[in-house]
Write a protein that holds these residues in place. Structure first.
Motif, PDB file in Angstrom:
ATOM      1  N   ALA A 120       0.857  -1.193   0.000  1.00 18.74           N
ATOM      2  CA  ALA A 120       0.000   0.000   0.000  1.00 18.74           C
ATOM      3  C   ALA A 120       0.884   1.231   0.000  1.00 18.74           C
ATOM      4  O   ALA A 120       2.055   1.181   0.413  1.00 18.74           O
ATOM      5  N   ALA A 121       0.336   2.329  -0.482  1.00 20.49           N
ATOM      6  CA  ALA A 121       0.999   3.626  -0.387  1.00 20.49           C
ATOM      7  C   ALA A 121       0.405   4.399   0.789  1.00 20.49           C
ATOM      8  O   ALA A 121      -0.660   4.054   1.306  1.00 20.49           O
ATOM      9  N   VAL A 122       1.105   5.455   1.193  1.00 11.95           N
ATOM     10  CA  VAL A 122       0.707   6.216   2.378  1.00 11.95           C
ATOM     11  C   VAL A 122       0.472   7.674   1.998  1.00 11.95           C
ATOM     12  O   VAL A 122       1.321   8.304   1.360  1.00 11.95           O
ATOM     13  N   LEU A 123      -0.683   8.209   2.405  1.00  9.44           N
ATOM     14  CA  LEU A 123      -1.035   9.616   2.171  1.00  9.44           C
ATOM     15  C   LEU A 123      -1.523  10.180   3.496  1.00  9.44           C
ATOM     16  O   LEU A 123      -2.591   9.806   3.979  1.00  9.44           O
ATOM     17  N   ILE A 124      -0.751  11.114   4.107  1.00 11.13           N
ATOM     18  CA  ILE A 124      -1.046  11.500   5.492  1.00 11.13           C
ATOM     19  C   ILE A 124      -1.022  13.012   5.737  1.00 11.13           C
ATOM     20  O   ILE A 124      -0.399  13.487   6.695  1.00 11.13           O
ATOM     21  N   PRO A 125      -1.723  13.826   4.942  1.00  8.10           N
ATOM     22  CA  PRO A 125      -1.750  15.265   5.229  1.00  8.10           C
ATOM     23  C   PRO A 125      -2.474  15.604   6.524  1.00  8.10           C
ATOM     24  O   PRO A 125      -2.280  16.681   7.077  1.00  8.10           O
ATOM     25  N   GLY A 126      -3.324  14.703   7.001  1.00  9.30           N
ATOM     26  CA  GLY A 126      -4.054  14.949   8.241  1.00  9.30           C
ATOM     27  C   GLY A 126      -5.542  15.108   7.992  1.00  9.30           C
ATOM     28  O   GLY A 126      -6.004  15.184   6.856  1.00  9.30           O
ATOM     29  N   HIS A 127      -6.289  15.167   9.094  1.00  4.04           N
ATOM     30  CA  HIS A 127      -7.755  15.164   9.002  1.00  4.04           C
ATOM     31  C   HIS A 127      -8.358  16.555   8.872  1.00  4.04           C
ATOM     32  O   HIS A 127      -9.582  16.685   8.771  1.00  4.04           O
ATOM     33  N   THR A 128      -7.534  17.590   8.889  1.00  2.00           N
ATOM     34  CA  THR A 128      -8.084  18.955   8.805  1.00  2.00           C
ATOM     35  C   THR A 128      -7.414  19.791   7.723  1.00  2.00           C
ATOM     36  O   THR A 128      -7.798  20.946   7.531  1.00  2.00           O
ATOM     37  N   ALA A 129      -6.452  19.234   6.998  1.00  5.31           N
ATOM     38  CA  ALA A 129      -5.630  20.048   6.101  1.00  5.31           C
ATOM     39  C   ALA A 129      -5.944  19.788   4.633  1.00  5.31           C
ATOM     40  O   ALA A 129      -6.212  18.653   4.233  1.00  5.31           O
ATOM     41  N   LEU A 130      -5.899  20.855   3.833  1.00  6.02           N
ATOM     42  CA  LEU A 130      -5.870  20.759   2.370  1.00  6.02           C
ATOM     43  C   LEU A 130      -7.024  19.921   1.809  1.00  6.02           C
ATOM     44  O   LEU A 130      -6.842  19.081   0.936  1.00  6.02           O
ATOM     45  N   TRP A 131      -8.238  20.213   2.253  1.00  3.09           N
ATOM     46  CA  TRP A 131      -9.397  19.421   1.833  1.00  3.09           C
ATOM     47  C   TRP A 131      -9.673  19.542   0.335  1.00  3.09           C
ATOM     48  O   TRP A 131     -10.280  18.666  -0.271  1.00  3.09           O
ATOM     49  N   TRP A 132      -9.230  20.632  -0.291  1.00  5.70           N
ATOM     50  CA  TRP A 132      -9.531  20.884  -1.704  1.00  5.70           C
ATOM     51  C   TRP A 132      -8.505  20.276  -2.653  1.00  5.70           C
ATOM     52  O   TRP A 132      -8.656  20.345  -3.865  1.00  5.70           O
ATOM     53  N   THR A 133      -7.450  19.658  -2.124  1.00  5.60           N
ATOM     54  CA  THR A 133      -6.270  19.328  -2.928  1.00  5.60           C
ATOM     55  C   THR A 133      -6.325  17.925  -3.523  1.00  5.60           C
ATOM     56  O   THR A 133      -6.646  16.955  -2.844  1.00  5.60           O
ATOM     57  N   ASN A 134      -5.970  17.849  -4.796  1.00  8.06           N
ATOM     58  CA  ASN A 134      -5.732  16.583  -5.474  1.00  8.06           C
ATOM     59  C   ASN A 134      -4.217  16.389  -5.483  1.00  8.06           C
ATOM     60  O   ASN A 134      -3.525  16.861  -6.375  1.00  8.06           O
ATOM     61  N   PHE A 135      -3.683  15.727  -4.480  1.00  9.03           N
ATOM     62  CA  PHE A 135      -2.245  15.661  -4.239  1.00  9.03           C
ATOM     63  C   PHE A 135      -1.497  15.022  -5.411  1.00  9.03           C
ATOM     64  O   PHE A 135      -1.965  14.037  -6.003  1.00  9.03           O
TER      65      PHE A 135
ATOM     66  N   GLU B 178     -11.369  16.387  -1.349  1.00  7.61           N
ATOM     67  CA  GLU B 178     -11.131  15.921  -2.716  1.00  7.61           C
ATOM     68  C   GLU B 178     -10.401  14.577  -2.700  1.00  7.61           C
ATOM     69  O   GLU B 178     -10.713  13.686  -3.483  1.00  7.61           O
ATOM     70  N   ALA B 179      -9.431  14.438  -1.797  1.00  8.49           N
ATOM     71  CA  ALA B 179      -8.651  13.199  -1.746  1.00  8.49           C
ATOM     72  C   ALA B 179      -9.539  12.003  -1.425  1.00  8.49           C
ATOM     73  O   ALA B 179      -9.457  10.956  -2.083  1.00  8.49           O
ATOM     74  N   ARG B 180     -10.392  12.138  -0.412  1.00  8.79           N
ATOM     75  CA  ARG B 180     -11.261  11.008  -0.045  1.00  8.79           C
ATOM     76  C   ARG B 180     -12.220  10.671  -1.184  1.00  8.79           C
ATOM     77  O   ARG B 180     -12.431   9.504  -1.510  1.00  8.79           O
TER      78      ARG B 180
ATOM     79  N   GLU C 108     -11.889  11.130  -4.432  1.00  2.76           N
ATOM     80  CA  GLU C 108     -11.226  10.487  -5.570  1.00  2.76           C
ATOM     81  C   GLU C 108     -10.736   9.079  -5.228  1.00  2.76           C
ATOM     82  O   GLU C 108     -10.799   8.175  -6.069  1.00  2.76           O
ATOM     83  N   LEU C 109     -10.265   8.883  -4.007  1.00  2.00           N
ATOM     84  CA  LEU C 109      -9.813   7.545  -3.619  1.00  2.00           C
ATOM     85  C   LEU C 109     -10.986   6.567  -3.557  1.00  2.00           C
ATOM     86  O   LEU C 109     -10.848   5.388  -3.912  1.00  2.00           O
ATOM     87  N   ILE C 110     -12.145   7.041  -3.133  1.00  5.11           N
ATOM     88  CA  ILE C 110     -13.339   6.185  -3.119  1.00  5.11           C
ATOM     89  C   ILE C 110     -13.740   5.830  -4.547  1.00  5.11           C
ATOM     90  O   ILE C 110     -14.022   4.670  -4.860  1.00  5.11           O
ATOM     91  N   LYS C 111     -13.766   6.826  -5.439  1.00  4.65           N
ATOM     92  CA  LYS C 111     -14.124   6.563  -6.828  1.00  4.65           C
ATOM     93  C   LYS C 111     -13.151   5.590  -7.483  1.00  4.65           C
ATOM     94  O   LYS C 111     -13.554   4.745  -8.300  1.00  4.65           O
ATOM     95  N   ALA C 112     -11.879   5.707  -7.122  1.00  2.49           N
ATOM     96  CA  ALA C 112     -10.865   4.820  -7.691  1.00  2.49           C
ATOM     97  C   ALA C 112     -10.894   3.431  -7.070  1.00  2.49           C
ATOM     98  O   ALA C 112     -10.287   2.492  -7.604  1.00  2.49           O
ATOM     99  N   GLY C 113     -11.582   3.303  -5.934  1.00  4.22           N
ATOM    100  CA  GLY C 113     -11.691   2.008  -5.275  1.00  4.22           C
ATOM    101  C   GLY C 113     -10.439   1.561  -4.556  1.00  4.22           C
ATOM    102  O   GLY C 113     -10.243   0.360  -4.324  1.00  4.22           O
TER     103      GLY C 113
ATOM    104  N   ILE D 165      -7.876   5.967   7.449  1.00  3.11           N
ATOM    105  CA  ILE D 165      -7.500   5.907   8.861  1.00  3.11           C
ATOM    106  C   ILE D 165      -8.111   7.129   9.549  1.00  3.11           C
ATOM    107  O   ILE D 165      -7.562   8.222   9.487  1.00  3.11           O
ATOM    108  N   ASP D 166      -9.255   6.940  10.177  1.00  3.50           N
ATOM    109  CA  ASP D 166      -9.951   8.046  10.825  1.00  3.50           C
ATOM    110  C   ASP D 166      -9.750   8.070  12.336  1.00  3.50           C
ATOM    111  O   ASP D 166     -10.006   9.076  12.984  1.00  3.50           O
ATOM    112  N   THR D 167      -9.284   6.947  12.897  1.00  2.00           N
ATOM    113  CA  THR D 167      -8.928   6.879  14.318  1.00  2.00           C
ATOM    114  C   THR D 167      -7.656   6.049  14.439  1.00  2.00           C
ATOM    115  O   THR D 167      -7.365   5.209  13.568  1.00  2.00           O
ATOM    116  N   PRO D 168      -6.866   6.241  15.502  1.00  2.00           N
ATOM    117  CA  PRO D 168      -5.645   5.445  15.665  1.00  2.00           C
ATOM    118  C   PRO D 168      -5.907   3.940  15.675  1.00  2.00           C
ATOM    119  O   PRO D 168      -5.175   3.181  15.027  1.00  2.00           O
ATOM    120  N   GLN D 169      -6.939   3.501  16.395  1.00  2.00           N
ATOM    121  CA  GLN D 169      -7.195   2.067  16.476  1.00  2.00           C
ATOM    122  C   GLN D 169      -7.600   1.495  15.132  1.00  2.00           C
ATOM    123  O   GLN D 169      -7.202   0.388  14.756  1.00  2.00           O
TER     124      GLN D 169
END
Length: 317
Positions: free
Chosen positions: A219-234, A256-258, A260-265, A270-274
């Motif tokens: 898997a790849a990792v994308l971790i800008p955080g839960h409050t940052a850059l909501w409009w960005t297609n990284f 935008e990231a969520r 597009e990732l959902i559309k791409a399947g 990761i919305d909580t640590p657990q």
């Protein structure tokens, strides 16, 4: 007409175009015109990846019309230029669908009928083969590990690889990019968390080699955080989608990231640590079923990007 993805200045005899060129050069909206059959057409491409498209308006709210500040006239000119650009453009494209939604709200939908979402495309010639490829025992982070990321993901990763299910199995996080910067930003966290043997730093590599590393990862990792850059297609997300790789993502719930990732399947969120610990264990154990939407992922190839622009050019002629 053509989209301007560079900072080049464009010469033309049109007063309207000269007016736009004087101020749009280097801004988040670039305009270019060229003669086409039937006259001159204007094409606007909203191209900045990280620039905040509403920053001008947020700043302007801090100033009143009677303000003595030198900034307000600049903001007012920028607003007028943008209004004229959108009004006269025959087509408007954005590499982030969120940009178009923002401008749809700002202009009350007046230009939605000539606005198009066209993501950046990965060069097809660089695509590695997907046939009979065995995934290796690592996940991959690509780019610069920013100070803002702190140790949020690393703590989750550490708990997962030190769990009874994964401990001692050589599960690795490869961090690919400027090695000096990435080590400086993360080594203290890595040492404190006791995961030195689970983190590997790789300096810049050629693009073909990078894509090989990405497709070989679990898997790849994308971790800008839960409050940052909501409009960005990284930019790195463009690579992940085109390469159809599952993505462990810490992104805003509405973003935008969520979307597009959902559309791409390929989104593993990761919305909580657990939750993060659970999905990382599943990824390494290959117990996380995931099927990429191959047709949608192909939208992130350069060939499809080119076709999308051609389709628009044909419409506006």
């Amino acid at each position: 007409a053509a989209a301007a993805e560079t900072g080049d200045r464009y010469q033309c005899d049109s007063e309207r175009c000269r007016h736009l060129q004087r101020i749009l050069y280097g801004k988040s909206v670039l305009a270019r015109q060229e003669p086409v059959s039937g006259g001159i057409h204007f094409f606007v491409h909203i191209h900045r990846t990280y620039g905040q498209p509403v920053s001008v308006y947020l700043c302007r709210r801090n100033y009143h019309h009677d303000s003595d500040s030198d900034y307000f006239p600049v903001f007012a000119k920028q607003k007028k230029i943008e209004q004229d650009t959108f009004k006269y453009a025959d087509a408007i494209t954005g590499l982030s669908g969120a940009y178009l939604n923002i401008f749809n709200d700002l202009y009350e939908g007046r230009y939605s009928n000539k606005s198009y979402f066209i993501p950046t495309g990965v060069d097809d010639d660089y695509l590695p083969s997907f046939q009979n490829r065995e995934k290796e025992n690592y996940i991959i982070f690509v780019g610069e590990y920013l100070h803002e990321y702190k140790d949020n993901f690393l703590k989750i990763f550490a708990e997962a690889v030190n769990s009874k299910e994964l401990k001692g199995k050589g599960c690795t996080l490869k961090i690919v990019g400027n090695k000096n910067i990435n080590q400086k930003q993360t080594e203290e966290f890595v040492n404190d968390l006791g995961i030195c043997n689970n983190v590997e730093y790789i300096n810049h590599v050629p693009q073909r080699k990078l894509y090989e590393l990405i497709v070989n990862a679990k898997a790849a990792v994308l971790i800008p955080g839960h409050t940052a850059l909501w409009w960005t297609n990284f930019a790195k997300m463009v690579d992940y989608i085109a390469l159809q790789v599952p993505v462990l993502a810490m992104v805003p719930m509405t973003s935008e990231a969520r979307t597009e990732l959902i559309k791409a399947g390929i989104g593993i969120f990761i919305d909580t640590p657990q939750q993060g610990v659970t999905v990382i264990k599943q990824v390494f154990s290959e117990k996380f079923p995931m099927t990429a939407n191959k047709e949608y992922c192909r939208r992130y190839l350069a060939s499809q990007q080119t076709k999308s622009f051609i389709d628009i050019f044909q419409k506006i002629q």
